[in-house]
Design an enzyme around this catalytic site. Structure first.
Site, PDB file in Angstrom:
ATOM      1  N   HIS A 127      27.707 -74.044  -6.802  1.00 19.43           N
ATOM      2  CA  HIS A 127      28.341 -74.287  -8.272  1.00 19.43           C
ATOM      3  C   HIS A 127      28.566 -75.604  -8.854  1.00 19.43           C
ATOM      4  CE1 HIS A 127      30.364 -69.836  -9.758  1.00 19.43           C
ATOM      5  NE2 HIS A 127      29.147 -70.100 -10.124  1.00 19.43           N
TER       6      HIS A 127
ATOM      7  N   TYR B  52      40.934 -73.886  -8.899  1.00 19.16           N
ATOM      8  CA  TYR B  52      40.276 -72.845  -9.464  1.00 19.16           C
ATOM      9  C   TYR B  52      38.952 -73.450  -9.792  1.00 19.16           C
ATOM     10  CZ  TYR B  52      44.626 -69.308  -8.537  1.00 19.16           C
ATOM     11  OH  TYR B  52      44.973 -68.681  -8.409  1.00 19.16           O
ATOM     12  N   GLU B  53      37.944 -73.262  -9.271  1.00 17.84           N
ATOM     13  CA  GLU B  53      37.047 -73.427  -9.746  1.00 17.84           C
ATOM     14  C   GLU B  53      36.462 -73.272 -11.662  1.00 17.84           C
ATOM     15  OE1 GLU B  53      34.431 -71.166  -6.571  1.00 17.84           O
ATOM     16  OE2 GLU B  53      32.885 -71.145  -7.900  1.00 17.84           O
ATOM     17  N   GLY B  54      36.973 -72.038 -11.828  1.00 17.13           N
ATOM     18  CA  GLY B  54      36.954 -71.880 -13.321  1.00 17.13           C
ATOM     19  C   GLY B  54      37.538 -72.574 -14.281  1.00 17.13           C
ATOM     20  N   GLY B  55      38.163 -73.751 -13.588  1.00 21.22           N
ATOM     21  CA  GLY B  55      38.245 -74.841 -14.210  1.00 21.22           C
ATOM     22  C   GLY B  55      40.448 -75.054 -14.639  1.00 21.22           C
TER      23      GLY B  55
END
Lengths: 352, 255
Positions: A127, B52-55
């Site tokens: 990602h 979290y990788e979503g930001g």
């Protein structure tokens, strides 16, 4: 016509295209059907936006299926529900950082395609690596040097990235080239008629993708005035000049999560992933009923409401409640008009 | 026979939560790590900073999010960044612990989330890396959680999606990877660490009722078993109460 992969890392082609785009404030509103018909062409590469099933443009993806577009190339960062079209001629291959639905598991059609060799994987990514590839395009960089993917098999299953030496320190770095997808479709909370798109919540990679992609469609929960956008530009992640079409599509991220407006339809997603898409036959039945058998997104939502044994209004309200809309009441024009007596905590505990 | 107080997954979540110290930043991967991280936050680590990788950074999810990028991951978050920024911050040194799951982990702590069998002709195609590769490459140290079965603990992963110590001592440095690499592995049978000299997986404690022999039987490589293997403390009533009532009230994950 070149293959989508030949266009994907072509800096000059992308630049030439964007030089021709209008900067004028032009009303770009149109029906979703028309936008998909015009801007998604057979053989295009299509990148996922939002976080696939969280603020993803799912109504647009269902419409792509309905219009039976051919041989698209998916760019999955990540993907959940949009990889099923290869069994219908709609998807030729993909570039993969992630395909799945996290704790809900793997997606059977994707597994079937890859395991049978009928769905090609052109490149494997992390990602972070793919995010940087898009960021490089946004920042006008040919490539970036990063510390992801080093030492792993991903390096061997991605022909586009290279391991090199940092010219200053001599240490290994992974070089990731700027990526320019053919099409990106975003689903945002608010957009004006020119395409300025405003969100609440995670932008994920959207600001980068907006600048990177050649053709851009914005779907939104609501069209708002440009004055409204100009009064609060801080959450605008899509600028008008990259946008080709604007479509008002309430519930456009359904059955995914739209922050503050509606939450995942969890039972539906569990059923689709675990049962409906389990075999090629059951997937075809599902597509015949829910995609080919419906005229648009709202007929599909009505079918889902029927499956839940609810009338469509109650069904939509139930999803609104799960989204904890009350938390958004103090954000100016934000909010979905859902029941506001709930506190976020109370609702979340019932919902999750 | 004693009463069954907890399920294997509940034990996993409680043991994982204890490894997080208050005040640390934790990059949370999807699946079981979501549960462990949220339990730690609600128990002994209120100052834990979740990434979290979503930001989202520093959120306080009321209950277990369904995805690492859903709206619960940024509930009460003071700031939201983008995906490339949160990974960038991790490389810059703002991520102490990476918290991951995966299908396979090998004796050097490499993780496979891509395929079972040959990559070009896979028996099972899995999800691919997602943020896992970046989390394990960039965070200072890594905790892995998963079920303990011989095929899930092979000598060598079918595909290295996410780097551990690669092929052994010095390999991470040689590859140019910044983080210290794997630190703990928590399975439903025990807690493992890694031998400093050989970088190979080493047993630290067995969960109640489990012996080192059982662990070895369920491991596809030779586990280093020192003389001083401890017994993992059982989940406390308080841990189980918070896990069941506040973290995962609908038993999405802990069943």
């Amino acid at each position: 016509m070149t293959h989508a992969n030949e266009r994907l890392f072509d800096h000059e082609l992308a630049r030439e295209w964007k030089l021709k785009k209008t900067r004028a404030l032009v009303d770009k509103r149109m029906e979703l059907k028309e936008a998909i018909a015009r801007y998604v062409e057979d053989g295009d590469s299509l990148i996922e936006t939002g976080f696939a099933y969280a603020r993803g443009p799912l109504a647009a993806y269902w419409e792509i299926g309905r219009q039976k577009k051919k041989n698209l190339v998916g760019i999955y960062t990540p993907d959940g529900l949009n990889n099923i079209w290869h069994e219908f001629g709609g998807l030729e291959g993909c570039h993969v950082a992630y395909v799945g639905v996290e704790m809900r598991g793997l997606i059977s059609p994707f597994r079937r395609g890859v395991e049978a060799g009928t769905l090609k994987i052109y490149s494997e990514w992390s990602h972070g690596g793919l995010a940087l590839s898009l960021r490089a395009a946004e920042q006008g960089l040919n490539y970036v040097a990063c510390k992801s993917m080093l030492g792993t098999d991903i390096i061997r299953s991605n022909p586009y990235i290279k391991v090199s030496e940092d010219p200053w320190t001599g240490e290994p770095v992974c070089l990731v080239p700027a990526m320019y997808p053919d099409v990106a479709i975003f689903h945002v909370h608010h957009a004006d008629k020119y395409g300025n798109g405003r969100i609440w919540g995670l932008s994920v990679n959207d600001t980068a993708i907006a600048a990177a992609a050649r053709k851009v469609i914005v779907t939104c929960e609501r069209i708002v005035s440009t004055d409204d956008i100009r009064a609060n530009p801080y959450q605008v992640v899509i600028p008008w000049y990259v946008v080709d079409a604007v479509c008002e599509v309430p519930f456009g991220a359904w059955p995914g999560d739209m922050p503050g407006m509606y939450y995942f339809d969890r039972p539906l997603q569990e059923r689709v992933v675990r049962i409906d898409w389990k075999t090629p036959e059951s997937t075809r039945e599902w597509v015949e009923k829910y995609i080919y058998g419906t005229e648009n997104h709202y007929e599909m939502i009505c079918l889902a409401a029927e499956d839940h044994g609810m009338n469509v209004l109650d069904y939509i309200k139930s999803l609104e409640r799960l989204s904890c809309a009350a938390a958004y009441q103090n954000i100016g024009t934000w909010g979905s008009g859902a029941d506001v007596d709930w506190t976020y905590e109370e609702v979340a505990k019932r919902a999750i | 026979m004693s009463e069954v107080r907890y399920t294997p997954r509940e034990l996993l979540a409680c043991v994982a939560a204890r490894l997080i110290n208050d005040g640390e930043s934790v990059f949370v991967g999807t699946g079981l790590p979501l549960v462990g991280a949220l339990l730690a936050h609600k128990m002994h680590a209120p100052q834990m900073m979740a990434i979290y990788e979503g930001g989202a950074i520093g959120a306080e999810p009321p209950v277990l999010p369904w995805s690492v990028a859903d709206s619960l991951t940024f509930y009460k978050a003071p700031i939201i960044l983008s995906m490339s920024s949160v990974f960038g911050h991790s490389r810059a040194g703002y991520a102490d612990v990476g918290f991951l799951g995966g299908a396979q982990i090998d004796m050097y702590g490499n993780i496979n989330a891509t395929c079972i069998g040959d990559y070009d002709n896979p028996k099972v195609r899995l999800t691919g890396s997602g943020g896992a590769n970046d989390i394990a490459s960039l965070c200072d140290r890594v905790i892995f959680m998963g079920l303990h079965l011989p095929e899930r603990f092979p000598e060598k992963c079918d595909y290295i999606t996410t780097p551990g110590f690669l092929n052994g001592p010095g390999e991470r440095e040689k590859a140019g990877l910044p983080g210290k690499g794997p630190w703990r592995v928590i399975s439903h049978l025990g807690v493992m660490g890694f031998d400093e000299e050989t970088c190979r997986m080493k047993l630290i404690s067995c969960h109640p009722g489990v012996t080192p022999e059982i662990i070895q039987q369920f491991t596809g490589f030779e586990m280093i078993i020192p003389d001083d293997v401890e017994v993992t403390p059982e989940p406390t009533d308080e841990e189980l109460r918070i896990l069941r009532n506040e973290v995962d009230p609908n038993h999405l994950f802990c069943f």
